[in-house]
Design an enzyme around this catalytic site. Structure first.
Site, PDB file in Angstrom:
ATOM      1  N   ASN A   1     -14.212   0.593   1.487  1.00  0.00           N
ATOM      2  CA  ASN A   1     -13.397   1.715   1.312  1.00  0.00           C
ATOM      3  C   ASN A   1     -13.077   2.220  -0.136  1.00  0.00           C
ATOM      4  OD1 ASN A   1     -11.270   3.750   2.765  1.00  0.00           O
ATOM      5  ND2 ASN A   1     -10.061   2.789   0.909  1.00  0.00           N
ATOM      6  N   GLU A   2     -13.788   3.530  -0.279  1.00  0.00           N
ATOM      7  CA  GLU A   2     -13.708   4.432  -1.515  1.00  0.00           C
ATOM      8  C   GLU A   2     -13.943   3.691  -2.531  1.00  0.00           C
ATOM      9  OE1 GLU A   2      -9.696   5.594  -1.338  1.00  0.00           O
ATOM     10  OE2 GLU A   2      -9.939   6.877   0.465  1.00  0.00           O
TER      11      GLU A   2
ATOM     12  N   GLU B   1     -11.841  10.553   6.765  1.00  0.00           N
ATOM     13  CA  GLU B   1     -10.524  10.423   6.345  1.00  0.00           C
ATOM     14  C   GLU B   1      -9.715  11.535   6.032  1.00  0.00           C
ATOM     15  OE1 GLU B   1      -8.338   7.730   3.783  1.00  0.00           O
ATOM     16  OE2 GLU B   1      -9.682   6.162   4.144  1.00  0.00           O
TER      17      GLU B   1
ATOM     18  N   TRP C   1       0.816  -1.117  -0.181  1.00  0.00           N
ATOM     19  CA  TRP C   1      -0.118  -0.061   0.096  1.00  0.00           C
ATOM     20  C   TRP C   1       0.757   1.036   0.019  1.00  0.00           C
ATOM     21  CZ3 TRP C   1      -4.568  -2.050  -0.598  1.00  0.00           C
ATOM     22  CH2 TRP C   1      -5.515  -1.254  -0.786  1.00  0.00           C
ATOM     23  N   ASP C   2       0.387   2.390   0.005  1.00  0.00           N
ATOM     24  CA  ASP C   2       1.064   3.445  -0.118  1.00  0.00           C
ATOM     25  C   ASP C   2       1.917   4.076   1.180  1.00  0.00           C
ATOM     26  OD1 ASP C   2      -1.215   4.433   1.094  1.00  0.00           O
ATOM     27  OD2 ASP C   2      -1.684   6.010  -0.423  1.00  0.00           O
ATOM     28  N   TRP C   3       1.499   3.060   2.267  1.00  0.00           N
ATOM     29  CA  TRP C   3       1.867   3.177   3.575  1.00  0.00           C
ATOM     30  C   TRP C   3       2.794   2.157   3.978  1.00  0.00           C
ATOM     31  CZ3 TRP C   3      -0.464  -0.613   5.770  1.00  0.00           C
ATOM     32  CH2 TRP C   3      -1.607  -0.898   5.500  1.00  0.00           C
TER      33      TRP C   3
END
Length: 885
Positions: free
Chosen positions: A468-469, A565, A189-191
């Site tokens: 989510n999203e 968020e 993921w981006d994190w």
């Protein structure tokens, strides 16, 4: 069928019969081998292949250096877990023997004593296999072959391709995570890094019994007038051969005053073809003998012990479940906004707020990602305790369990119950479209049913969200082409509306099911589940990220009913980065290591731009990287502070009723949006959250006109009457304010109230030399954080001087060892100090507050340490930084 009940007694149920027998295979003799058997090592259950390989020194620390990529070969191989265990004669003589896999990650083929017993394809599903015929007396061998999740995902994608194909290159991840019912973030993921693990991430047991077993208990609790009505449902399992079982079900609920409510009845259970059944009991409880359960900050968390027993008539075999329940009502209110805001622009649309025990409460908190990138380590109780306690300490009343991770452990939700942290629970679908082939949907049905049944009784569960999203992604063509919209819309509705929604509503009708987050809620449903604008400020919840704007400026943020968020990145501390590399050269922007850890495309560019808008940092500074780390945390803290206070202020004008910043925690040592670093160290953001989420706060907003609007935020059940807000204007060069004024203020309970205070800085001379401090005094309020307005960017500040800082330490109290030792840290300065940041470079303790704007010659802060230090030892450990241009 006869029924009896005993109300409000101290009678204790006495059972002289035998409880069902469970063989825990945790202590079996486990080995792990790869496909060609070139690797054969000891295994662990619960566990996973990365954990076991590290224990055997086959691989190093997975979070060190570039090991996320260098160990990727692990996820491309096939791994076989073999366990040897003994079964005794008594166990073998049981009429039923079921092997229960609480969690296998993910695609596996299972044999017992060389006989196939089943396959798995969903890490979130509990699998139960009848092994009565395969077991033998003495030693038995269980073999579980795990397929490479990467290869299975690619194979499925060839048959059922569903967008997107892959994660961005910067993630260093793997493709097609959406094809598997596996932790989505395990493919990167981006994190976080990609570690597509396999293994037993939860326990495996064998249940031996003769008739029936109680798998789970759900409780439906409703309030009507002066009574609570409880429906207790036992979810029962047996062998497929059992059809008609006579039994007795009872329940004991411990109430206030050491009273007990005991009820029971005879049952004639007819099982379904799969051996399952249900049985109900009902209770009616007076409101006078229970206390309400409240979210953190609004009251206590009263919990009551409920024991449910199921015993068979013929042999008295007993199955027992214990849980704790809370008495509270919760409702997500989506109604005509004109009721609150009149016929204004703000009054268009619907509200979106939580009403708990009849009160509209402003929800405050953050988003939770998995506690560890390896799921078997994410259930570590100490890690969960540290993170959830840290959330509670900064006034968190709601946390969102994000939809790209896992459904957390039972312990996680019990701690949320105990700490008063409501849970916004996403189902585990995130940032992708998903396939709808029969195998996939059938697996999802089981996943959702088991998850709701397992978690439903927790008072902390606030709502369910389908994903989510994904509504926003579909409407915005994030991963698809416009001409594919109709296909993916139909598949979206098939999955979240036609498959998941009916299960949730049937099993948990008392809680709201949102199809997506962010979403317009009811309005999205009216628009066919994909709203024309899922980010419409007049409805539902929103996610917002803007890395180009000046995020310290409250005027740039969009309106919303509920901010679920938002956030900006920062780097973790140098001490945390050093746990991932031993090479000093890696701690530089020129290093491949640092670039490798940044997964957000253009992430460092955004971070640098954010710092540059407000702070001055010379790239030629010999300590440039160290200062960049520190300044990134200042920038993050001030940005999230600004956005949070904007939303809290707008409770008054837009009926904004919730904030959950992204994100609470980290899974490795890297740039991210977290407020707590991997390892548990608080960033400046987490300390600032303690202030910007405080129950009572003076919150100013500097307008473009130079006027300062002042809001008094009051999240208490009582008003603030005749309070005093003091406004001090300081020069950066002096600890003595150049002028002060005090205003009498009022605030209604559970409100944001704009005050009748006139402050204009437009005509203030030399704005670059001054800043404004706000403080509050009021009866019944022991403390309220200071707040500040900086009329000009601090990079332009004039008058800042190098301070002389003296720090001394004295021991304050000695509590129990598990609570830590408390010390007084006294700080003396001779001038204004901005963002004074104290560190000890240890995770064995923390300061009460940090990142100070120091406007007094002496301040005192408490430090709590898990290590017994002398004051002198602690004094030597403390280092500090501050901002000066």
């Amino acid at each position: 069928m006869k029924t009896f009940y005993i109300v409000f007694t101290s009678i204790v149920l006495n059972f002289n019969n035998v409880f069902t027998s469970v063989l825990d295979l945790t202590n079996a003799e486990w080995t792990v081998s790869n496909k060609n058997e070139s690797i054969k090592i000891s295994g662990s259950v619960p566990g996973g292949v990365y954990t076991d390989l590290h224990k055997a020194s086959v691989i190093g620390d997975i979070l060190s250096g570039f090991n996320d990529v260098l160990t990727r070969w692990v996820a491309h191989d096939t791994w076989t877990y073999t366990g040897k265990f003994n079964v005794n004669e008594s166990q073998l003589n049981s009429l039923v023997a079921h092997m229960v896999f609480e969690g296998l990650d993910t695609v596996a083929y299972i044999e017992l004593n060389d006989h196939p017993i089943g396959t798995t394809n969903n890490m979130f599903v509990r699998y139960v296999f009848d092994v009565k015929q395969q077991l033998k007396l003495g030693e038995n061998q269980l073999t579980v072959v795990f397929e490479s999740p990467i290869k299975v995902a690619n194979s499925r994608s060839e048959k059922y391709f569903t967008a997107p194909a892959c994660v961005p290159d910067q993630y260093n991840g793997e493709c097609h995570a959406n094809q598997l019912r596996k932790m989505q973030a395990s493919f990167a993921w981006d994190w976080g890094p990609a570690f597509p693990s396999v293994g037993f991430w939860k326990p495996v047991t064998i249940e031996f019994y003769n008739n029936i077993i109680m798998r789970s208990v759900t409780t439906h609790i409703e309030k009507d007038d002066a009574f609570w009505y409880i429906k207790i449902t036992a979810h029962i399992e047996s062998s497929r051969n059992k059809k008609d079982i006579k039994s007795y079900m009872s329940a004991s609920l411990k109430l206030e005053g050491n009273q007990k409510y005991i009820i029971g009845k005879d049952l004639d259970i007819n099982t379904n073809d799969d051996g399952t059944s249900k049985a109900d009991l009902s209770m009616t409880i007076s409101q006078n003998i229970v206390k309400l359960w409240w979210p953190n900050g609004y009251g206590d968390q009263a919990l009551y012990d409920l024991d449910v027993y199921l015993s068979t008539i013929n042999d008295g075999e007993i199955s027992h479940k214990h849980l704790q329940i809370g008495f509270r009502t919760i409702e997500l209110v989506e109604e005509d906004a004109t009721k609150y805001l009149g016929n204004t622009t703000a009054g268009q649309g619907l509200t979106f707020y939580f009403k708990v025990n009849g009160y509209p409460l402003f929800m405050k908190g953050s988003n939770w990602i998995p506690a560890h990138i390896l799921p078997e380590l994410g259930s570590d109780r100490k890690r969960i305790d540290d993170l959830l306690t840290a959330a509670k300490d900064v006034h968190t009343s709601m946390i969102r369990v994000w939809g790209g991770g896992v459904y957390e452990s039972d312990y996680f939700y019990r701690r949320c119950d105990q700490l008063g942290i409501l849970v916004w629970q996403d189902f585990q679908f995130a940032c992708a479209m998903y396939p709808i082939d029969t195998e996939f949907l059938n697996s999802v049905k089981t996943e959702v049913e088991q998850t709701v049944v397992r978690l439903q009784h927790h008072p902390s569960i606030a709502l369910w969200a389908g994903n989510n999203e994904n509504e926003a992604a579909l409407r915005g063509n994030w991963y698809t082409r416009p001409q594919e919209f109709q296909r993916y819309k139909e598949e979206y509705i098939k999955l979240y509306v036609e498959t998941i929604q009916p299960i949730v509503k049937s099993l948990d009708p008392g809680r709201r099911y949102l199809v997506s987050s962010p979403s317009n809620g009811l309005e999205s449903e009216r628009e066919g589940y994909i709203a024309n604008n899922p980010y419409d400020a007049h409805y539902g919840d929103t996610h917002y990220y803007n890395y180009m704007a000046d995020n310290w400026n409250l005027n740039i943020y969009p309106l919303t009913r509920f901010a679920s968020e938002y956030g900006v990145q920062s780097l973790p501390s140098i001490s945390t980065l050093k746990t991932a590399t031993q090479d000093p050269k890696d701690l530089s922007f020129d290093s491949v290591f640092i670039r490798h850890r940044q997964h957000l495309p253009n992430g460092f560019t955004y971070m640098k731009q954010q710092i540059g808008k407000r702070l001055k940092l010379d790239e030629n500074d010999t300590k440039y990287f160290e200062k960049f780390v520190f300044y990134s945390q200042i920038s993050q803290a001030m940005s999230v502070k600004a956005e949070t206070e904007f939303y809290r202020q707008n409770q008054a004008t837009w009926h904004t009723m919730g904030v959950m910043y992204w994100q609470l925690n980290d899974v490795w040592q890297a740039p991210s949006w977290s407020s707590i670093e991997y390892g548990g160290k608080w960033k400046m953001l987490h300390y600032y959250a303690k202030s910007f989420l405080a129950p009572v706060l003076v919150s100013p907003r500097l307008l473009l006109s130079g006027d300062v609007d002042v809001y008094l935020l009051n999240d208490r059940f009582v008003p603030i009457v005749n309070g005093e807000i003091t406004v001090d204007i300081f020069n950066f060069s002096s600890l003595i304010p150049i002028r002060s004024q005090t205003y009498v203020v009022q605030a209604e309970p559970l409100r944001s109230t704009k005050q009748n205070i006139s402050i204009n800085l437009w005509n203030e001379p030399n704005k670059e030399e001054i800043f404004v401090k706000f403080s509050l005094k009021a009866d019944g309020i022991t403390s309220s954080p200071f707040n500040f307005v900086f009329p000009k960017s601090l990079k332009d500040a004039v008058g800042l001087k190098e301070p002389r800082i003296q720090i001394s330490v004295s021991k304050r109290t000695e509590g129990r060892p598990d609570n830590g030792l408390q010390y007084n840290v006294d700080i003396r300065v001779d001038t204004i100090v901005l963002f004074l940041w104290l560190e000890t470079n240890t995770n064995d303790g923390h300061f009460e507050n940090n990142g100070f704007i120091v406007t007094q010659p002496h301040i005192r802060v408490k430090y709590t340490s898990k290590t017994n230090l002398t004051p002198t030892e602690l004094e030597k450990l403390i280092t500090y930084q501050y901002y000066i241009n």
